[in-house]
Write a protein that holds these residues in place. Sequence first.
Motif, PDB file in Angstrom:
ATOM      1  N   MET A   1       0.840  -1.198   0.000  1.00 34.89           N
ATOM      2  CA  MET A   1       0.000   0.000   0.000  1.00 34.89           C
ATOM      3  C   MET A   1       0.876   1.248   0.000  1.00 34.89           C
ATOM      4  SD  MET A   1      -3.283  -0.739   2.417  1.00 34.89           S
ATOM      5  CE  MET A   1      -2.346  -0.693   3.938  1.00 34.89           C
ATOM      6  N   ALA A   2       0.471   2.235  -0.782  1.00 35.70           N
ATOM      7  CA  ALA A   2       1.192   3.502  -0.800  1.00 35.70           C
ATOM      8  C   ALA A   2       1.017   4.182   0.552  1.00 35.70           C
ATOM      9  CB  ALA A   2       0.649   4.383  -1.912  1.00 35.70           C
ATOM     10  N   LYS A   3       2.082   4.789   1.021  1.00 37.79           N
ATOM     11  CA  LYS A   3       2.008   5.377   2.355  1.00 37.79           C
ATOM     12  C   LYS A   3       2.998   6.518   2.527  1.00 37.79           C
ATOM     13  CE  LYS A   3       5.193   1.782   4.015  1.00 37.79           C
ATOM     14  NZ  LYS A   3       5.372   0.636   4.943  1.00 37.79           N
ATOM     15  N   ALA A  30       7.979  11.306   3.989  1.00 37.77           N
ATOM     16  CA  ALA A  30       8.317  10.985   2.607  1.00 37.77           C
ATOM     17  C   ALA A  30       7.248  10.061   2.046  1.00 37.77           C
ATOM     18  CB  ALA A  30       9.689  10.321   2.521  1.00 37.77           C
ATOM     19  N   TYR A  31       6.959  10.232   0.754  1.00 35.77           N
ATOM     20  CA  TYR A  31       5.913   9.431   0.117  1.00 35.77           C
ATOM     21  C   TYR A  31       6.520   8.185  -0.514  1.00 35.77           C
ATOM     22  CZ  TYR A  31       2.098   8.090  -3.008  1.00 35.77           C
ATOM     23  OH  TYR A  31       1.103   7.390  -3.654  1.00 35.77           O
ATOM     24  N   LEU A  32       5.955   7.034  -0.206  1.00 33.86           N
ATOM     25  CA  LEU A  32       6.409   5.766  -0.762  1.00 33.86           C
ATOM     26  C   LEU A  32       5.281   5.189  -1.621  1.00 33.86           C
ATOM     27  CD1 LEU A  32       8.728   3.727  -0.826  1.00 33.86           C
ATOM     28  CD2 LEU A  32       7.690   2.599   1.153  1.00 33.86           C
ATOM     29  N   PRO A  33       5.405   5.261  -2.957  1.00 35.26           N
ATOM     30  CA  PRO A  33       4.313   4.795  -3.826  1.00 35.26           C
ATOM     31  C   PRO A  33       4.277   3.283  -3.969  1.00 35.26           C
ATOM     32  CG  PRO A  33       6.158   5.491  -5.167  1.00 35.26           C
ATOM     33  CD  PRO A  33       6.550   5.780  -3.721  1.00 35.26           C
ATOM     34  N   ASP A  34       3.177   2.776  -4.430  1.00 34.21           N
ATOM     35  CA  ASP A  34       3.089   1.369  -4.803  1.00 34.21           C
ATOM     36  C   ASP A  34       3.854   1.144  -6.101  1.00 34.21           C
ATOM     37  OD1 ASP A  34       1.555   0.150  -2.806  1.00 34.21           O
ATOM     38  OD2 ASP A  34      -0.310   0.926  -3.671  1.00 34.21           O
ATOM     39  N   PRO A  35       4.361  -0.049  -6.327  1.00 36.51           N
ATOM     40  CA  PRO A  35       4.935  -0.375  -7.644  1.00 36.51           C
ATOM     41  C   PRO A  35       3.860  -0.289  -8.721  1.00 36.51           C
ATOM     42  CG  PRO A  35       5.535  -2.020  -5.992  1.00 36.51           C
ATOM     43  CD  PRO A  35       4.475  -1.163  -5.377  1.00 36.51           C
ATOM     44  N   ILE A 224       9.022   9.350  -7.953  1.00 34.71           N
ATOM     45  CA  ILE A 224      10.270   8.760  -7.434  1.00 34.71           C
ATOM     46  C   ILE A 224      11.357   9.810  -7.346  1.00 34.71           C
ATOM     47  CG2 ILE A 224      12.055   7.018  -7.842  1.00 34.71           C
ATOM     48  CD1 ILE A 224       9.932   5.462  -9.489  1.00 34.71           C
ATOM     49  N   HIS A 225      11.400  10.718  -8.322  1.00 37.18           N
ATOM     50  CA  HIS A 225      12.425  11.769  -8.359  1.00 37.18           C
ATOM     51  C   HIS A 225      13.810  11.147  -8.118  1.00 37.18           C
ATOM     52  CE1 HIS A 225      11.114  15.799  -9.142  1.00 37.18           C
ATOM     53  NE2 HIS A 225      12.082  16.336  -8.443  1.00 37.18           N
ATOM     54  N   THR A 277      -2.729   7.409  -0.826  1.00 30.99           N
ATOM     55  CA  THR A 277      -2.292   6.580   0.292  1.00 30.99           C
ATOM     56  C   THR A 277      -3.325   5.475   0.486  1.00 30.99           C
ATOM     57  OG1 THR A 277      -3.380   8.066   1.866  1.00 30.99           O
ATOM     58  CG2 THR A 277      -1.038   8.436   1.446  1.00 30.99           C
ATOM     59  N   GLY A 278      -2.837   4.313   0.849  1.00 30.00           N
ATOM     60  CA  GLY A 278      -3.742   3.192   1.035  1.00 30.00           C
ATOM     61  C   GLY A 278      -3.672   2.214  -0.118  1.00 30.00           C
TER      62      GLY A 278
END
Length: 426
Positions: A1-3, A30-35, A224-225, A277-278
């Motif tokens: 899950m993105a968080k 920091a934002y961590l996206p889903d693959p 991702i930057h 998120t989620g």
Amino acid sequence: MAKLVQLRWVGDPDGGGLSRRDRASGNFHAYLPDPLMTRPVTLTADTAADVVDAEVAMTRLDKEAKALVETEALSRLLLRAEAIASSRIEGLEIGARRLLRAEAARELEGEIADLTAAEVLANIDAMAVATGAIGNGEAITGEVLLEIHRRLLAGTRLSHHGGQLRGVQNWIGGSSFNPCAAEFVPPPPEHVAELMRDLIEFCNRDDLPAVVQAAIAHAQFETIHPFVDGNGRTGRALIHLVLRRRGVVERSVAPVSLILATWSDSYIDGLERFRYTGRADSAEALEGLNIWVARFAAACARAAEDAASFEERASGLEAQWRTRLAPVRAGSALDLLLKKLVGAPILTVATAAALAGRSFPAANTAVTRLVDAGILRQLTVGRRNRAFECPEVIGAFTDLERRMASPGGDTRVSAPERPVPRRATP
């Protein structure tokens, strides 16, 4: 899950010359996206229709374009505009005429006295790698992206970061010295390599419409930057890679970035909505994806429309020239050169001979007739080299760039949203 991941920034309490705010420690997210490979892509009927319209418009332009693909000159002018619109040199008022003269000087003398033009040409060289690196059906690789990035930073103070994924935390907005008040904080550096591998795998899929794939790939890249600097330019180059790999644009440069730069507020808002998120299949995630893809598709369609308007104007210019020069003997150096002139706004007699496939004397006679008719104008390039420019073509391209900078498609109706060259003077 993105968080969102909470992290701690340790500042330098003894940082000389910095404000208390800039040298402070604090928490940030920091934002961590889903693959992407596991993110579902479900389009609404309206978004799907926008995507079809965009792909049809871009494919038609690519098949019918003549002026924009006749030689490298106009393609490089589009790359020039894209490079400026998507980089930190954004805002430089360097128009088509100035850049063409600088490039001609580089070709004739091997050097450029105009340092600003030299910087822009270096960015164009890097963007040109993207347009030529991948052909229809070829795989996009991480190495290609790293090479594009390396070229973008070559010759800058950050050249040692070129072609390398970042190993530090970066952020957008807020203070330049810590991320505690940033507008957006990309993933922590330890996640970058794996996210980029997933992105590259996604870019090589064939089960999505090309415009959808380019839109999602670009948004994920910007999320991702992955680099210390040059993310905007590389992320826009990725658009070209995807569209070329899927065969949507193979001959021309689709100036999508110019429209995204014009619609900057909508562009940024679209990227923000793409991030959720989620769960990836939540209503928020699916709605955000559709909003972003629809806006990206609209930018593609508008870019194709504006480029097509230039093609129509270019065709009209050639017809006018033939009327002014009549009679023009079929197969003559003049006839052949007129067919190439829109794609070569600045040329020498030697260039004209090569374009027409005729002898130097025949080309010289043709150029003289064009000068006498006011279609070409003599100028000096570099220290002493004689060249000729076509003011009407340069003016037409300047008008195209100004049109693409206007939200309404006409700077006389709606002001440009970003710095653009002044209208060309006769």
